[in-house]
Design a protein around this motif. Structure first.
Motif, PDB file in Angstrom:
ATOM      1  N   LYS A  16       0.729  -1.099   0.533  1.00 21.43           N
ATOM      2  CA  LYS A  16       0.014  -0.031   0.022  1.00 21.43           C
ATOM      3  C   LYS A  16       0.856   1.070  -0.108  1.00 21.43           C
ATOM      4  CE  LYS A  16      -4.208   2.600   2.331  1.00 21.43           C
ATOM      5  NZ  LYS A  16      -4.908   2.726   3.355  1.00 21.43           N
ATOM      6  N   LEU A  17       1.790   1.271   0.759  1.00 21.58           N
ATOM      7  CA  LEU A  17       3.398   2.256   0.913  1.00 21.58           C
ATOM      8  C   LEU A  17       3.184   2.616   0.019  1.00 21.58           C
ATOM      9  CD1 LEU A  17       4.620   1.846   4.179  1.00 21.58           C
ATOM     10  CD2 LEU A  17       3.024   3.785   3.904  1.00 21.58           C
ATOM     11  N   ARG A  18       3.842   2.313  -1.405  1.00 23.08           N
ATOM     12  CA  ARG A  18       4.359   1.695  -2.285  1.00 23.08           C
ATOM     13  C   ARG A  18       3.622   1.810  -3.471  1.00 23.08           C
ATOM     14  NH1 ARG A  18       8.841  -3.021  -4.101  1.00 23.08           N
ATOM     15  NH2 ARG A  18      10.046  -3.082  -2.037  1.00 23.08           N
ATOM     16  N   GLU A  19       2.427   1.744  -3.529  1.00 20.92           N
ATOM     17  CA  GLU A  19       1.393   2.384  -4.367  1.00 20.92           C
ATOM     18  C   GLU A  19       1.053   4.030  -4.019  1.00 20.92           C
ATOM     19  OE1 GLU A  19      -3.517   1.635  -5.734  1.00 20.92           O
ATOM     20  OE2 GLU A  19      -2.763  -0.072  -4.105  1.00 20.92           O
ATOM     21  N   GLU A  20       1.173   4.395  -2.899  1.00 19.99           N
ATOM     22  CA  GLU A  20       1.168   5.293  -2.738  1.00 19.99           C
ATOM     23  C   GLU A  20       2.123   6.442  -2.846  1.00 19.99           C
ATOM     24  OE1 GLU A  20       0.577   5.608   1.691  1.00 19.99           O
ATOM     25  OE2 GLU A  20      -1.812   4.655   2.125  1.00 19.99           O
ATOM     26  N   LYS A  21       3.407   6.201  -2.910  1.00 24.61           N
ATOM     27  CA  LYS A  21       4.572   6.418  -3.065  1.00 24.61           C
ATOM     28  C   LYS A  21       4.761   6.552  -4.968  1.00 24.61           C
ATOM     29  CE  LYS A  21       5.631   7.078   1.269  1.00 24.61           C
ATOM     30  NZ  LYS A  21       5.121   8.383   1.855  1.00 24.61           N
ATOM     31  N   GLY A  22       4.279   5.972  -5.928  1.00 21.28           N
ATOM     32  CA  GLY A  22       4.794   5.519  -7.138  1.00 21.28           C
ATOM     33  C   GLY A  22       5.648   4.254  -6.944  1.00 21.28           C
ATOM     34  N   PHE A  23       5.087   3.474  -6.396  1.00 20.82           N
ATOM     35  CA  PHE A  23       5.938   2.395  -6.533  1.00 20.82           C
ATOM     36  C   PHE A  23       5.995   1.138  -6.679  1.00 20.82           C
ATOM     37  CE2 PHE A  23       8.654   5.673  -4.899  1.00 20.82           C
ATOM     38  CZ  PHE A  23      10.341   5.410  -5.365  1.00 20.82           C
ATOM     39  N   SER A  24       6.002  -0.323  -6.855  1.00 18.09           N
ATOM     40  CA  SER A  24       5.564  -1.084  -7.893  1.00 18.09           C
ATOM     41  C   SER A  24       5.802  -2.135  -7.186  1.00 18.09           C
ATOM     42  CB  SER A  24       5.036  -1.322  -9.398  1.00 18.09           C
ATOM     43  OG  SER A  24       6.392  -1.928  -9.601  1.00 18.09           O
ATOM     44  N   GLN A  25       5.026  -3.087  -6.555  1.00 18.80           N
ATOM     45  CA  GLN A  25       4.706  -4.365  -5.752  1.00 18.80           C
ATOM     46  C   GLN A  25       6.669  -5.137  -6.411  1.00 18.80           C
ATOM     47  OE1 GLN A  25       2.177  -7.050  -5.365  1.00 18.80           O
ATOM     48  NE2 GLN A  25       0.255  -5.316  -4.824  1.00 18.80           N
ATOM     49  N   GLN A  26       6.472  -4.814  -7.794  1.00 20.77           N
ATOM     50  CA  GLN A  26       7.620  -5.593  -8.469  1.00 20.77           C
ATOM     51  C   GLN A  26       9.524  -5.498  -8.452  1.00 20.77           C
ATOM     52  OE1 GLN A  26       4.577  -5.150 -10.414  1.00 20.77           O
ATOM     53  NE2 GLN A  26       4.045  -6.947  -9.431  1.00 20.77           N
ATOM     54  N   GLU A  27       9.015  -4.068  -7.896  1.00 20.06           N
ATOM     55  CA  GLU A  27      10.409  -3.608  -7.698  1.00 20.06           C
ATOM     56  C   GLU A  27      11.126  -3.450  -6.761  1.00 20.06           C
ATOM     57  OE1 GLU A  27       9.547   0.627 -10.351  1.00 20.06           O
ATOM     58  OE2 GLU A  27       9.162   1.233  -8.156  1.00 20.06           O
ATOM     59  N   MET A  45       8.716   0.262   3.126  1.00 21.54           N
ATOM     60  CA  MET A  45       8.059   0.098   1.480  1.00 21.54           C
ATOM     61  C   MET A  45       9.574  -1.053   1.144  1.00 21.54           C
ATOM     62  SD  MET A  45       8.028   3.697  -0.385  1.00 21.54           S
ATOM     63  CE  MET A  45       9.101   3.933  -1.733  1.00 21.54           C
ATOM     64  N   SER A  46      10.252  -0.455   1.770  1.00 23.49           N
ATOM     65  CA  SER A  46      11.734  -0.781   0.931  1.00 23.49           C
ATOM     66  C   SER A  46      12.474  -2.036   1.074  1.00 23.49           C
ATOM     67  CB  SER A  46      13.247   0.338   1.115  1.00 23.49           C
ATOM     68  OG  SER A  46      12.494   1.335   0.749  1.00 23.49           O
ATOM     69  N   ASP A  47      13.128  -2.564   0.406  1.00 22.48           N
ATOM     70  CA  ASP A  47      13.572  -4.314   0.623  1.00 22.48           C
ATOM     71  C   ASP A  47      15.054  -4.558   1.364  1.00 22.48           C
ATOM     72  OD1 ASP A  47      11.815  -5.435  -1.076  1.00 22.48           O
ATOM     73  OD2 ASP A  47      12.345  -4.372  -2.235  1.00 22.48           O
ATOM     74  N   LEU A  48      15.815  -2.553   1.061  1.00 19.17           N
ATOM     75  CA  LEU A  48      17.257  -3.243   1.564  1.00 19.17           C
ATOM     76  C   LEU A  48      17.569  -1.647   2.273  1.00 19.17           C
ATOM     77  CD1 LEU A  48      19.890  -4.969   1.630  1.00 19.17           C
ATOM     78  CD2 LEU A  48      20.461  -4.011  -0.787  1.00 19.17           C
ATOM     79  N   GLY A  49      18.905  -1.994   2.678  1.00 16.69           N
ATOM     80  CA  GLY A  49      19.627  -0.847   3.575  1.00 16.69           C
ATOM     81  C   GLY A  49      20.560  -0.365   2.911  1.00 16.69           C
ATOM     82  N   ILE A  50      20.900   0.093   2.273  1.00  7.79           N
ATOM     83  CA  ILE A  50      22.626   0.055   1.694  1.00  7.79           C
ATOM     84  C   ILE A  50      23.593   1.463   2.669  1.00  7.79           C
ATOM     85  CG2 ILE A  50      22.175  -1.298  -1.060  1.00  7.79           C
ATOM     86  CD1 ILE A  50      21.825   1.869  -1.689  1.00  7.79           C
ATOM     87  N   SER A  51      24.403   1.583   2.020  1.00  8.28           N
ATOM     88  CA  SER A  51      25.784   2.285   2.701  1.00  8.28           C
ATOM     89  C   SER A  51      26.376   2.564   2.367  1.00  8.28           C
ATOM     90  CB  SER A  51      25.609   2.892   4.394  1.00  8.28           C
ATOM     91  OG  SER A  51      26.680   4.017   4.693  1.00  8.28           O
ATOM     92  N   SER A  52      27.401   3.200   1.641  1.00  6.29           N
ATOM     93  CA  SER A  52      29.058   3.350   1.174  1.00  6.29           C
ATOM     94  C   SER A  52      29.456   4.227   2.216  1.00  6.29           C
ATOM     95  CB  SER A  52      29.003   3.882  -0.696  1.00  6.29           C
ATOM     96  OG  SER A  52      28.309   5.319  -1.091  1.00  6.29           O
ATOM     97  N   SER A  53      29.174   4.776   3.195  1.00  3.78           N
ATOM     98  CA  SER A  53      30.033   6.045   3.965  1.00  3.78           C
ATOM     99  C   SER A  53      31.389   5.579   4.017  1.00  3.78           C
ATOM    100  CB  SER A  53      29.128   6.228   5.004  1.00  3.78           C
ATOM    101  OG  SER A  53      29.911   7.386   5.908  1.00  3.78           O
ATOM    102  N   LYS A  54      32.116   6.409   4.300  1.00  5.25           N
ATOM    103  CA  LYS A  54      34.081   6.122   4.427  1.00  5.25           C
ATOM    104  C   LYS A  54      33.503   5.581   6.220  1.00  5.25           C
ATOM    105  CE  LYS A  54      35.363   8.722   0.621  1.00  5.25           C
ATOM    106  NZ  LYS A  54      36.190  10.221   0.113  1.00  5.25           N
TER     107      LYS A  54
END
Length: 372
Positions: A186-197, A271-280
């Motif tokens: 539902k959050l994805r739909e509200e913010k313009g993202f699909s379930q498949q992404e 609504m995300s699948d993964l948290g990422i960071s490239s911080s030094k």
């Protein structure tokens, strides 16, 4: 007469962002709470705000002015305890409190991440390391939020000072928490993202230390293999325009989206699948803790702060700084294995409990009571 405490930091926003629960704790314990900082923002749970023009550069003569102003405040107000934050404001505070300590004032310093760390520039070591070691004698306690900082300062700092390691400054799990798959969709739909992404989120200021450029360049040669990938950059900063140009140059507009500063960052995480960071390097990155509380596995660079959060291979993956191949391999593995992501997300959620505000506040309360 009520006993008084003083919190110092370079700017009011720092206190607003990280320390309201601690200011509230002192109010509830019956203390008169003062703060000293720059900034026009109103800070809740305070009785008095002192405007002190702290300077962030270690080489500025402005420290003389802030020292004189703060020393006068400390001498007049006769605080029971002073808790200082942010590097230069803490150095000035500790030195300004030297005489007050002789009459019973206790001084506590929280290091949110020393500027000297494994792999730090030589200038950082030459500038900040000797200053922090020297001024450790002017604190009754130094509190750290990651193992690397704790081990270094407790070994090299003043032997009469008390040293503590706490689980960060705390995250509110009432805002950052798990939701169902239906709520996520539902959050994805509200913010313009699909379930498949496949959505990977990086919430960070656009500055050199956060190293957005690494992620953009790493993805550029593999976009065809990651057709459903979306990387969301949430934040603002001086390098944002430069990174937007780089994304266009690499033809990544369909993958990388700049979301700006978000008041709904909790929903973006959920609504995300993964948290990422490239911080030094980090002290202890709150954004990753928040993502873990939302059930996200973490893919991040190895280094101080990150190593304290991520159990490599269990709650996510740690890749070597600057190693694009390793980052991409881990990203693809998570991209292709939703069951693995789910399991790692569960592990990350379990680990995140350690960093809840209730745990951090409990440990700080023990430290406070040791000195007041």
């Amino acid at each position: 007469m009520k006993k008084k405490v003083l919190f110092t930091a370079s700017i009011a926003k720092h206190l607003l962002r990280f320390h309201l629960p601690y200011l509230k704790w002192f109010k509830e314990e019956g203390y008169e709470v003062h703060i000293a900082c720059e900034g026009d923002e109103e800070v809740p749970f305070t009785d008095k705000k002192w405007m002190v023009p702290f300077v962030r550069s270690p080489f500025s003569i402005g420290h003389i002015t802030s020292f004189k102003i703060l020393k006068g405040i400390i001498e007049r107000e006769q605080y029971s305890l002073i808790h200082c934050h942010t590097p230069m404001a803490s150095i000035v505070t500790r030195i300004a409190s030297k005489d007050a300590r002789k009459t019973g004032t206790k001084v506590v310093y929280t290091a949110h991440g020393f500027h000297f760390y494994n792999g730090a520039p030589l200038l950082n070591w030459l500038t900040y390391y000797p200053i922090e070691i020297f001024t450790s004698v002017y604190a009754d306690a130094i509190i750290t939020i990651n193992k690397e900082d704790y081990e270094r300062i407790s070994k090299k700092g003043n032997k009469k000072t008390n040293y503590f390691l706490i689980p960060g400054i705390g995250v509110d799990n009432k805002r950052f928490n798990l939701i169902s798959k239906d709520e996520k969709n539902k959050l994805r739909e509200e913010k313009g993202f699909s379930q498949q992404e496949f959505i990977a989120i990086y919430a960070a200021e656009f500055i050199s230390r956060k190293n957005h450029q690494f992620l953009i360049e790493a993805i550029a040669d593999h976009k065809e293999e990651l057709s459903n990938l979306k990387i969301l950059f949430c934040g603002r900063g001086k390098l944002k325009n430069q990174m937007e140009v780089l994304v266009k140059e690499k033809n990544l507009e369909s993958i990388v989206q700049f979301m700006g500063f978000r008041n709904d960052i909790d929903e973006i995480f959920k609504m995300s699948d993964l948290g990422i960071s490239s911080s030094k390097q980090e002290g202890l990155p709150i954004n990753l803790v928040e993502e873990m509380m939302c059930g996200l596995p973490i893919l991040t660079s190895k280094g101080r702060g990150h190593n304290d959060l991520v159990i490599d291979g269990k709650s996510g993956y740690l890749f070597e700084q600057g190693n694009k191949k390793e980052f991409i391999n881990f990203l693809k593995h998570l991209y292709d294995n939703p069951e693995l992501r789910e399991k790692m997300g569960e592990n990350a959620f379990a680990v995140s409990h350690k960093f809840e505000i209730t745990n951090s506040l409990k440990e700080m309360a023990i430290i406070y009571k040791k000195f007041i």
